[in-house]
Design a protein around this motif. Structure first.
Motif, short mmCIF file in Angstrom:
data_model
loop_
_atom_site.label_atom_id
_atom_site.label_comp_id
_atom_site.label_asym_id
_atom_site.label_seq_id
_atom_site.Cartn_x
_atom_site.Cartn_y
_atom_site.Cartn_z
N ARG A 134 0.78 -0.27 -8.81
CA ARG A 134 1.53 -1.24 -8.01
C ARG A 134 3.01 -0.90 -8.01
NH1 ARG A 134 4.76 -5.57 -8.50
NH2 ARG A 134 4.74 -5.50 -10.79
N LEU A 135 3.56 -0.67 -9.19
CA LEU A 135 4.98 -0.37 -9.30
C LEU A 135 5.34 1.01 -8.75
CD1 LEU A 135 5.48 -1.85 -12.86
CD2 LEU A 135 6.61 -2.67 -10.78
N TYR A 136 4.46 1.96 -8.94
CA TYR A 136 4.71 3.33 -8.48
C TYR A 136 3.50 3.81 -7.67
CZ TYR A 136 8.46 3.13 -11.94
OH TYR A 136 9.57 2.78 -12.66
N PRO A 137 3.32 3.27 -6.46
CA PRO A 137 2.13 3.64 -5.66
C PRO A 137 2.08 5.14 -5.42
CG PRO A 137 3.79 2.51 -4.32
CD PRO A 137 4.22 2.37 -5.74
N PRO A 138 0.95 5.77 -5.72
CA PRO A 138 0.84 7.22 -5.52
C PRO A 138 1.19 7.64 -4.10
CG PRO A 138 -1.03 6.41 -6.80
CD PRO A 138 -0.28 5.20 -6.33
N TRP A 148 5.34 0.73 -1.23
CA TRP A 148 6.53 0.63 -2.09
C TRP A 148 7.19 -0.73 -1.95
CZ3 TRP A 148 8.45 2.84 -6.20
CH2 TRP A 148 9.78 2.54 -6.58
N THR A 149 7.36 -1.23 -0.73
CA THR A 149 7.97 -2.55 -0.53
C THR A 149 6.93 -3.66 -0.67
OG1 THR A 149 7.69 -2.48 1.88
CG2 THR A 149 9.72 -1.58 0.98
N LEU A 150 5.73 -3.42 -0.18
CA LEU A 150 4.66 -4.43 -0.26
C LEU A 150 4.36 -4.80 -1.70
CD1 LEU A 150 2.35 -5.97 1.30
CD2 LEU A 150 0.94 -3.95 0.84
N HIS A 151 4.28 -3.82 -2.58
CA HIS A 151 3.92 -4.05 -3.98
C HIS A 151 5.05 -4.69 -4.78
CE1 HIS A 151 0.53 -0.77 -4.02
NE2 HIS A 151 0.34 -1.73 -3.13
N ARG A 152 6.24 -4.75 -4.20
CA ARG A 152 7.40 -5.35 -4.87
C ARG A 152 7.95 -6.53 -4.06
NH1 ARG A 152 10.07 -1.84 -8.63
NH2 ARG A 152 8.81 0.02 -9.07
N HIS A 153 7.13 -7.07 -3.18
CA HIS A 153 7.59 -8.11 -2.26
C HIS A 153 7.74 -9.44 -2.99
CE1 HIS A 153 7.73 -10.55 1.43
NE2 HIS A 153 8.10 -9.42 2.01
N THR A 154 8.88 -10.08 -2.77
CA THR A 154 9.20 -11.29 -3.53
C THR A 154 8.32 -12.49 -3.16
OG1 THR A 154 10.95 -11.84 -1.94
CG2 THR A 154 11.58 -10.58 -3.90
N LYS A 155 7.72 -12.49 -1.96
CA LYS A 155 6.85 -13.60 -1.56
C LYS A 155 5.42 -13.42 -2.05
CE LYS A 155 7.02 -15.42 2.52
NZ LYS A 155 7.07 -15.61 3.99
N LEU A 156 5.08 -12.23 -2.43
CA LEU A 156 3.69 -11.94 -2.76
C LEU A 156 3.42 -11.81 -4.25
CD1 LEU A 156 3.01 -9.26 0.01
CD2 LEU A 156 2.25 -11.65 0.01
N TRP A 157 4.46 -11.53 -5.04
CA TRP A 157 4.26 -11.22 -6.44
C TRP A 157 5.19 -12.05 -7.32
CZ3 TRP A 157 0.21 -8.01 -7.29
CH2 TRP A 157 -0.19 -7.19 -6.23
N ASP A 158 4.67 -12.51 -8.45
CA ASP A 158 5.49 -13.13 -9.49
C ASP A 158 6.18 -12.03 -10.28
OD1 ASP A 158 6.49 -14.93 -11.46
OD2 ASP A 158 4.75 -14.46 -12.74
#
Length: 464
Positions: free
Chosen positions: A330-334, A369-379
Motif C-alpha cells: 500500500r505504502l510503496y505500490p510495486p 501511489w496517491t490512491l493508497h495514501r488518500h486522506t478520504k480513504l485511509w486512516d
C-alpha cells in the motif's frame, strides 16, 4: 485496529502545494515522478488538469476506478506515454500487448496462474527460500550489513527461475540484479521526448544507453528457448512441464508467435519478479522500524512453522505476515501508476448528483501511489499499520481503493503467485534472521518501472 504507540511513518515525498512549472515537470518526471504529485491528488475524488496541453483525469474514487478499469474497460486503451516507456523493453509481452495479441497471450497463460496451480509451486518456493538463506549464515554470525534490495531481487529470480523455468534460464543470478537496475534506470523511465509524445522512431538518450543491456536480456531468452526446444526434440520424456514448455508448445498459426513467446518470457523474468522483490524489501524495512509489528509477525511465523510444515497453507495461516506485506505494498505500490486513454466520450455518475465527463483522448491516471495514501480513504494514510489488512478489518477496504495488482481484465495474472511467494519467503527469512536498519539505511522511494528504494536498503542481518 488500534495502536498503543505512534506507528512508523516511512519516507515519502511531501505533496506539492503549488503547481510546478513546465520545466519543473520535465525535471521531476526525469528524476522521480513520485515527487510530482500535489496535495489535491491525495484529497480529491477526481481531478481534471492539463499535462503538456493534454487533457488528464486523475482518479481516486473507487466507483470511478471500477467504471474505467472494469465496467467500461473496453473504452480505455493503454496510454501512449506508458507504451512509449515499456514497449521498447517488453514489446508484445502481457503487460504491453493489446488487441488480439494480448487476448491470445492472456488465454494461453491463464491456466498456469490459477490459485490451484499456484499452490503447486509452494514447495519449490520453500526450497529456493531455504537455499537462499545459506548466504546469510556467515552474515548472521557477524551481523553483516547487506543491501537487502539486491538480495530480494536475487531471491525472487531464484524462485521464478525454479518454478516457471525449472531452473533452466540461461545466465547467472549474480549478474541479474545489477542488470535489472541498469535496465530500469535507462529504458524503464520516462524520457522528455515521451512527455512530448514524440514519435517512437526518434531516439531516446536513456533508451540508447539501455540497448546493450536489453540485447543481453534478449540473448539470454533466445538461448533459454533454444535449449528447451533442443531438449524437446532430443529427449521429450524428460522435458519439464513448466511455463516455458507451455509457451513453446503454443507456437503455431493459431497460438503465439516466437516473438510473442520471447516477449512474454522477458516480461516474466524482468517485471514479473521485480515487483515482488521490491515489495519484500520494503516489508523488511518497515518491519525493522516497527518493532511491535515485527514481534507479532515473528511470533506468528514461529508458531506456524512448528505446527504446519506444508507451505501451501502458510498464506492463510499467517495473516500478520501477509498483512505486513500488503501494507508495504500500500505504502510503496510495486506499480505506482495505471495509465489509460479514453477511446470515445464517456460519463460516470457518482450517485450523489455529480457527473464526470471524460472526453475522447483524455489520459486517465489511476495512481496507486496517491490512491493508497488518500486522506478520504485511509486512516493515517502515511503510517505503516499492518493490522488494517487483517481478515477482521479487510471489509472496510473497498475493492477499488487498494490496487497493488491492478483490476479488471488486465489485473496482474500472477497476483496469487506473488502473495504466496512473499509469505513463504518472509516465513523462511524471519524464522531465522532479523533485519535491522543502520545509519546508512535511508531509502527514498523512486519510481522507475517499480517503486524502488533510492540508495538501496543496507540492513544488518543477524541470527534471531
Amino acid at each position: 485496529m488500534t495502536q498503543s504507540h505512534a506507528p512508523f511513518v516511512p519516507p515519502a515525498p511531501v505533496p506539492r502545494t503549488t503547481p510546478p512549472s513546465r520545466f519543473e515537470i520535465i525535471r521531476t518526471v526525469m528524476r522521480n515522478p513520485l515527487e510530482l504529485w500535489g496535495e489535491p491528488s491525495f484529497r480529491l475524488d477526481w481531478l481534471k488538469t492539463r499535462f503538456f496541453n493534454e487533457r488528464t483525469l486523475i482518479v481516486n474514487h473507487p466507483g470511478l476506478i471500477r467504471h474505467i478499469l472494469v465496467d467500461n474497460a473496453k473504452n480505455y486503451e493503454m496510454a501512449v506515454i506508458r507504451q512509449l516507456v515499456l514497449r521498447p523493453i517488453l514489446r508484445d509481452g502481457l503487460l504491453t500487448a493489446e488487441g488480439e495479441s494480448w487476448k491470445r497471450s492472456r488465454k494461453a497463460m491463464a491456466p498456469v496462474f490459477t490459485p490451484r496451480h499456484a499452490r503447486g509451486f509452494a514447495r519449490q518456493m520453500l526450497e529456493q527460500s531455504l537455499a537462499f538463506t545459506g548466504r546469510y549464515e556467515q552474515a548472521a554470525d557477524n551481523a553483516e550489513v547487506r543491501d537487502i534490495s539486491v538480495d530480494m531481487t536475487e531471491l525472487t529470480f531464484d524462485i521464478l527461475s525454479a518454478t516457471l523455468f525449472s531452473g533452466q534460464v540461461a545466465g547467472s543470478e549474480e549478474e541479474f540484479a545489477g542488470d535489472i537496475e541498469r535496465l530500469l534506470s535507462t529504458m524503464g523511465r520516462v524520457d522528455p521526448l515521451d512527455l512530448l509524445k514524440a514519435p517512437s522512431w526518434l531516439p531516446r538518450v536513456r533508451g540508447m544507453l539501455g540497448k546493450p543491456i536489453l540485447a543481453k536480456f534478449r540473448g539470454i531468452v533466445e538461448q533459454t528457448m533454444a535449449n528447451r526446444q533442443q531438449l524437446m526434440r532430443t529427449d521429450p520424456d524428460n522435458v519439464p512441464e513448466d511455463f516455458l514448455t507451455l509457451l513453446i508448445r503454443l507456437h503455431g498459426p493459431d497460438g503465439l508467435t516466437l516473438g510473442e513467446i520471447e516477449d512474454n518470457i522477458i516480461t516474466f523474468i524482468g517485471a514479473g519478479h521485480e515487483t515482488t522483490a521490491r515489495a519484500l524489501g520494503w516489508t523488511l524495512y518497515c518491519l525493522a522500524n516497527s518493532p511491535s509489528d515485527r514481534q507479532k509477525v515473528e511470533a506468528e511465523i514461529d508458531e506456524v512453522l512448528v505446527r504446519e510444515p506444508d507451505p501451501v497453507k502458510w498464506l492463510d495461516a499467517m495473516p500478520w505476515t501477509r498483512a505486513a506485506f500488503e501494507e508495504a505494498m500500500r505504502l510503496y505500490p510495486p506499480a505506482p501508476s495505471i495509465n489509460r486513454a479514453a477511446i470515445t466520450d464517456d460519463e460516470w455518475h457518482n450517485g450523489e448528483g455529480e457527473t464526470v465527463t471524460i472526453e475522447a483522448g483524455t489520459t486517465v491516471l489511476v495512481m496507486p501511489w496517491t490512491l493508497h495514501r488518500h486522506t478520504k480513504l485511509w486512516d493515517r494514510p502515511a503510517a505503516f499499520i499492518p493490522s488494517r489488512f487483517l481478515p477482521e478489518n479487510r471489509q472496510s477496504i473497498d475493492r477499488y481503493q487498494y490496487l497493488p495488482f491492478g483490476a479488471g481484465p488486465r489485473i496482474c495474472i500472477g497476483a496469487t503467485f506473488a502473495l504466496q511467494e512473499a509469505v513463504i519467503a518472509l516465513g523462511v527469512l524471519l524464522s531465522r534472521y532479523r533485519f535491522d536498519c543502520t545509519k546508512k539505511t535511508r531509502p527514498w522511494p523512486m519510481q522507475k518501472l517499480t517503486t524502488q528504494p533510492g540508495g538501496g536498503l543496507p540492513m544488518r542481518v543477524s541470527r534471531r
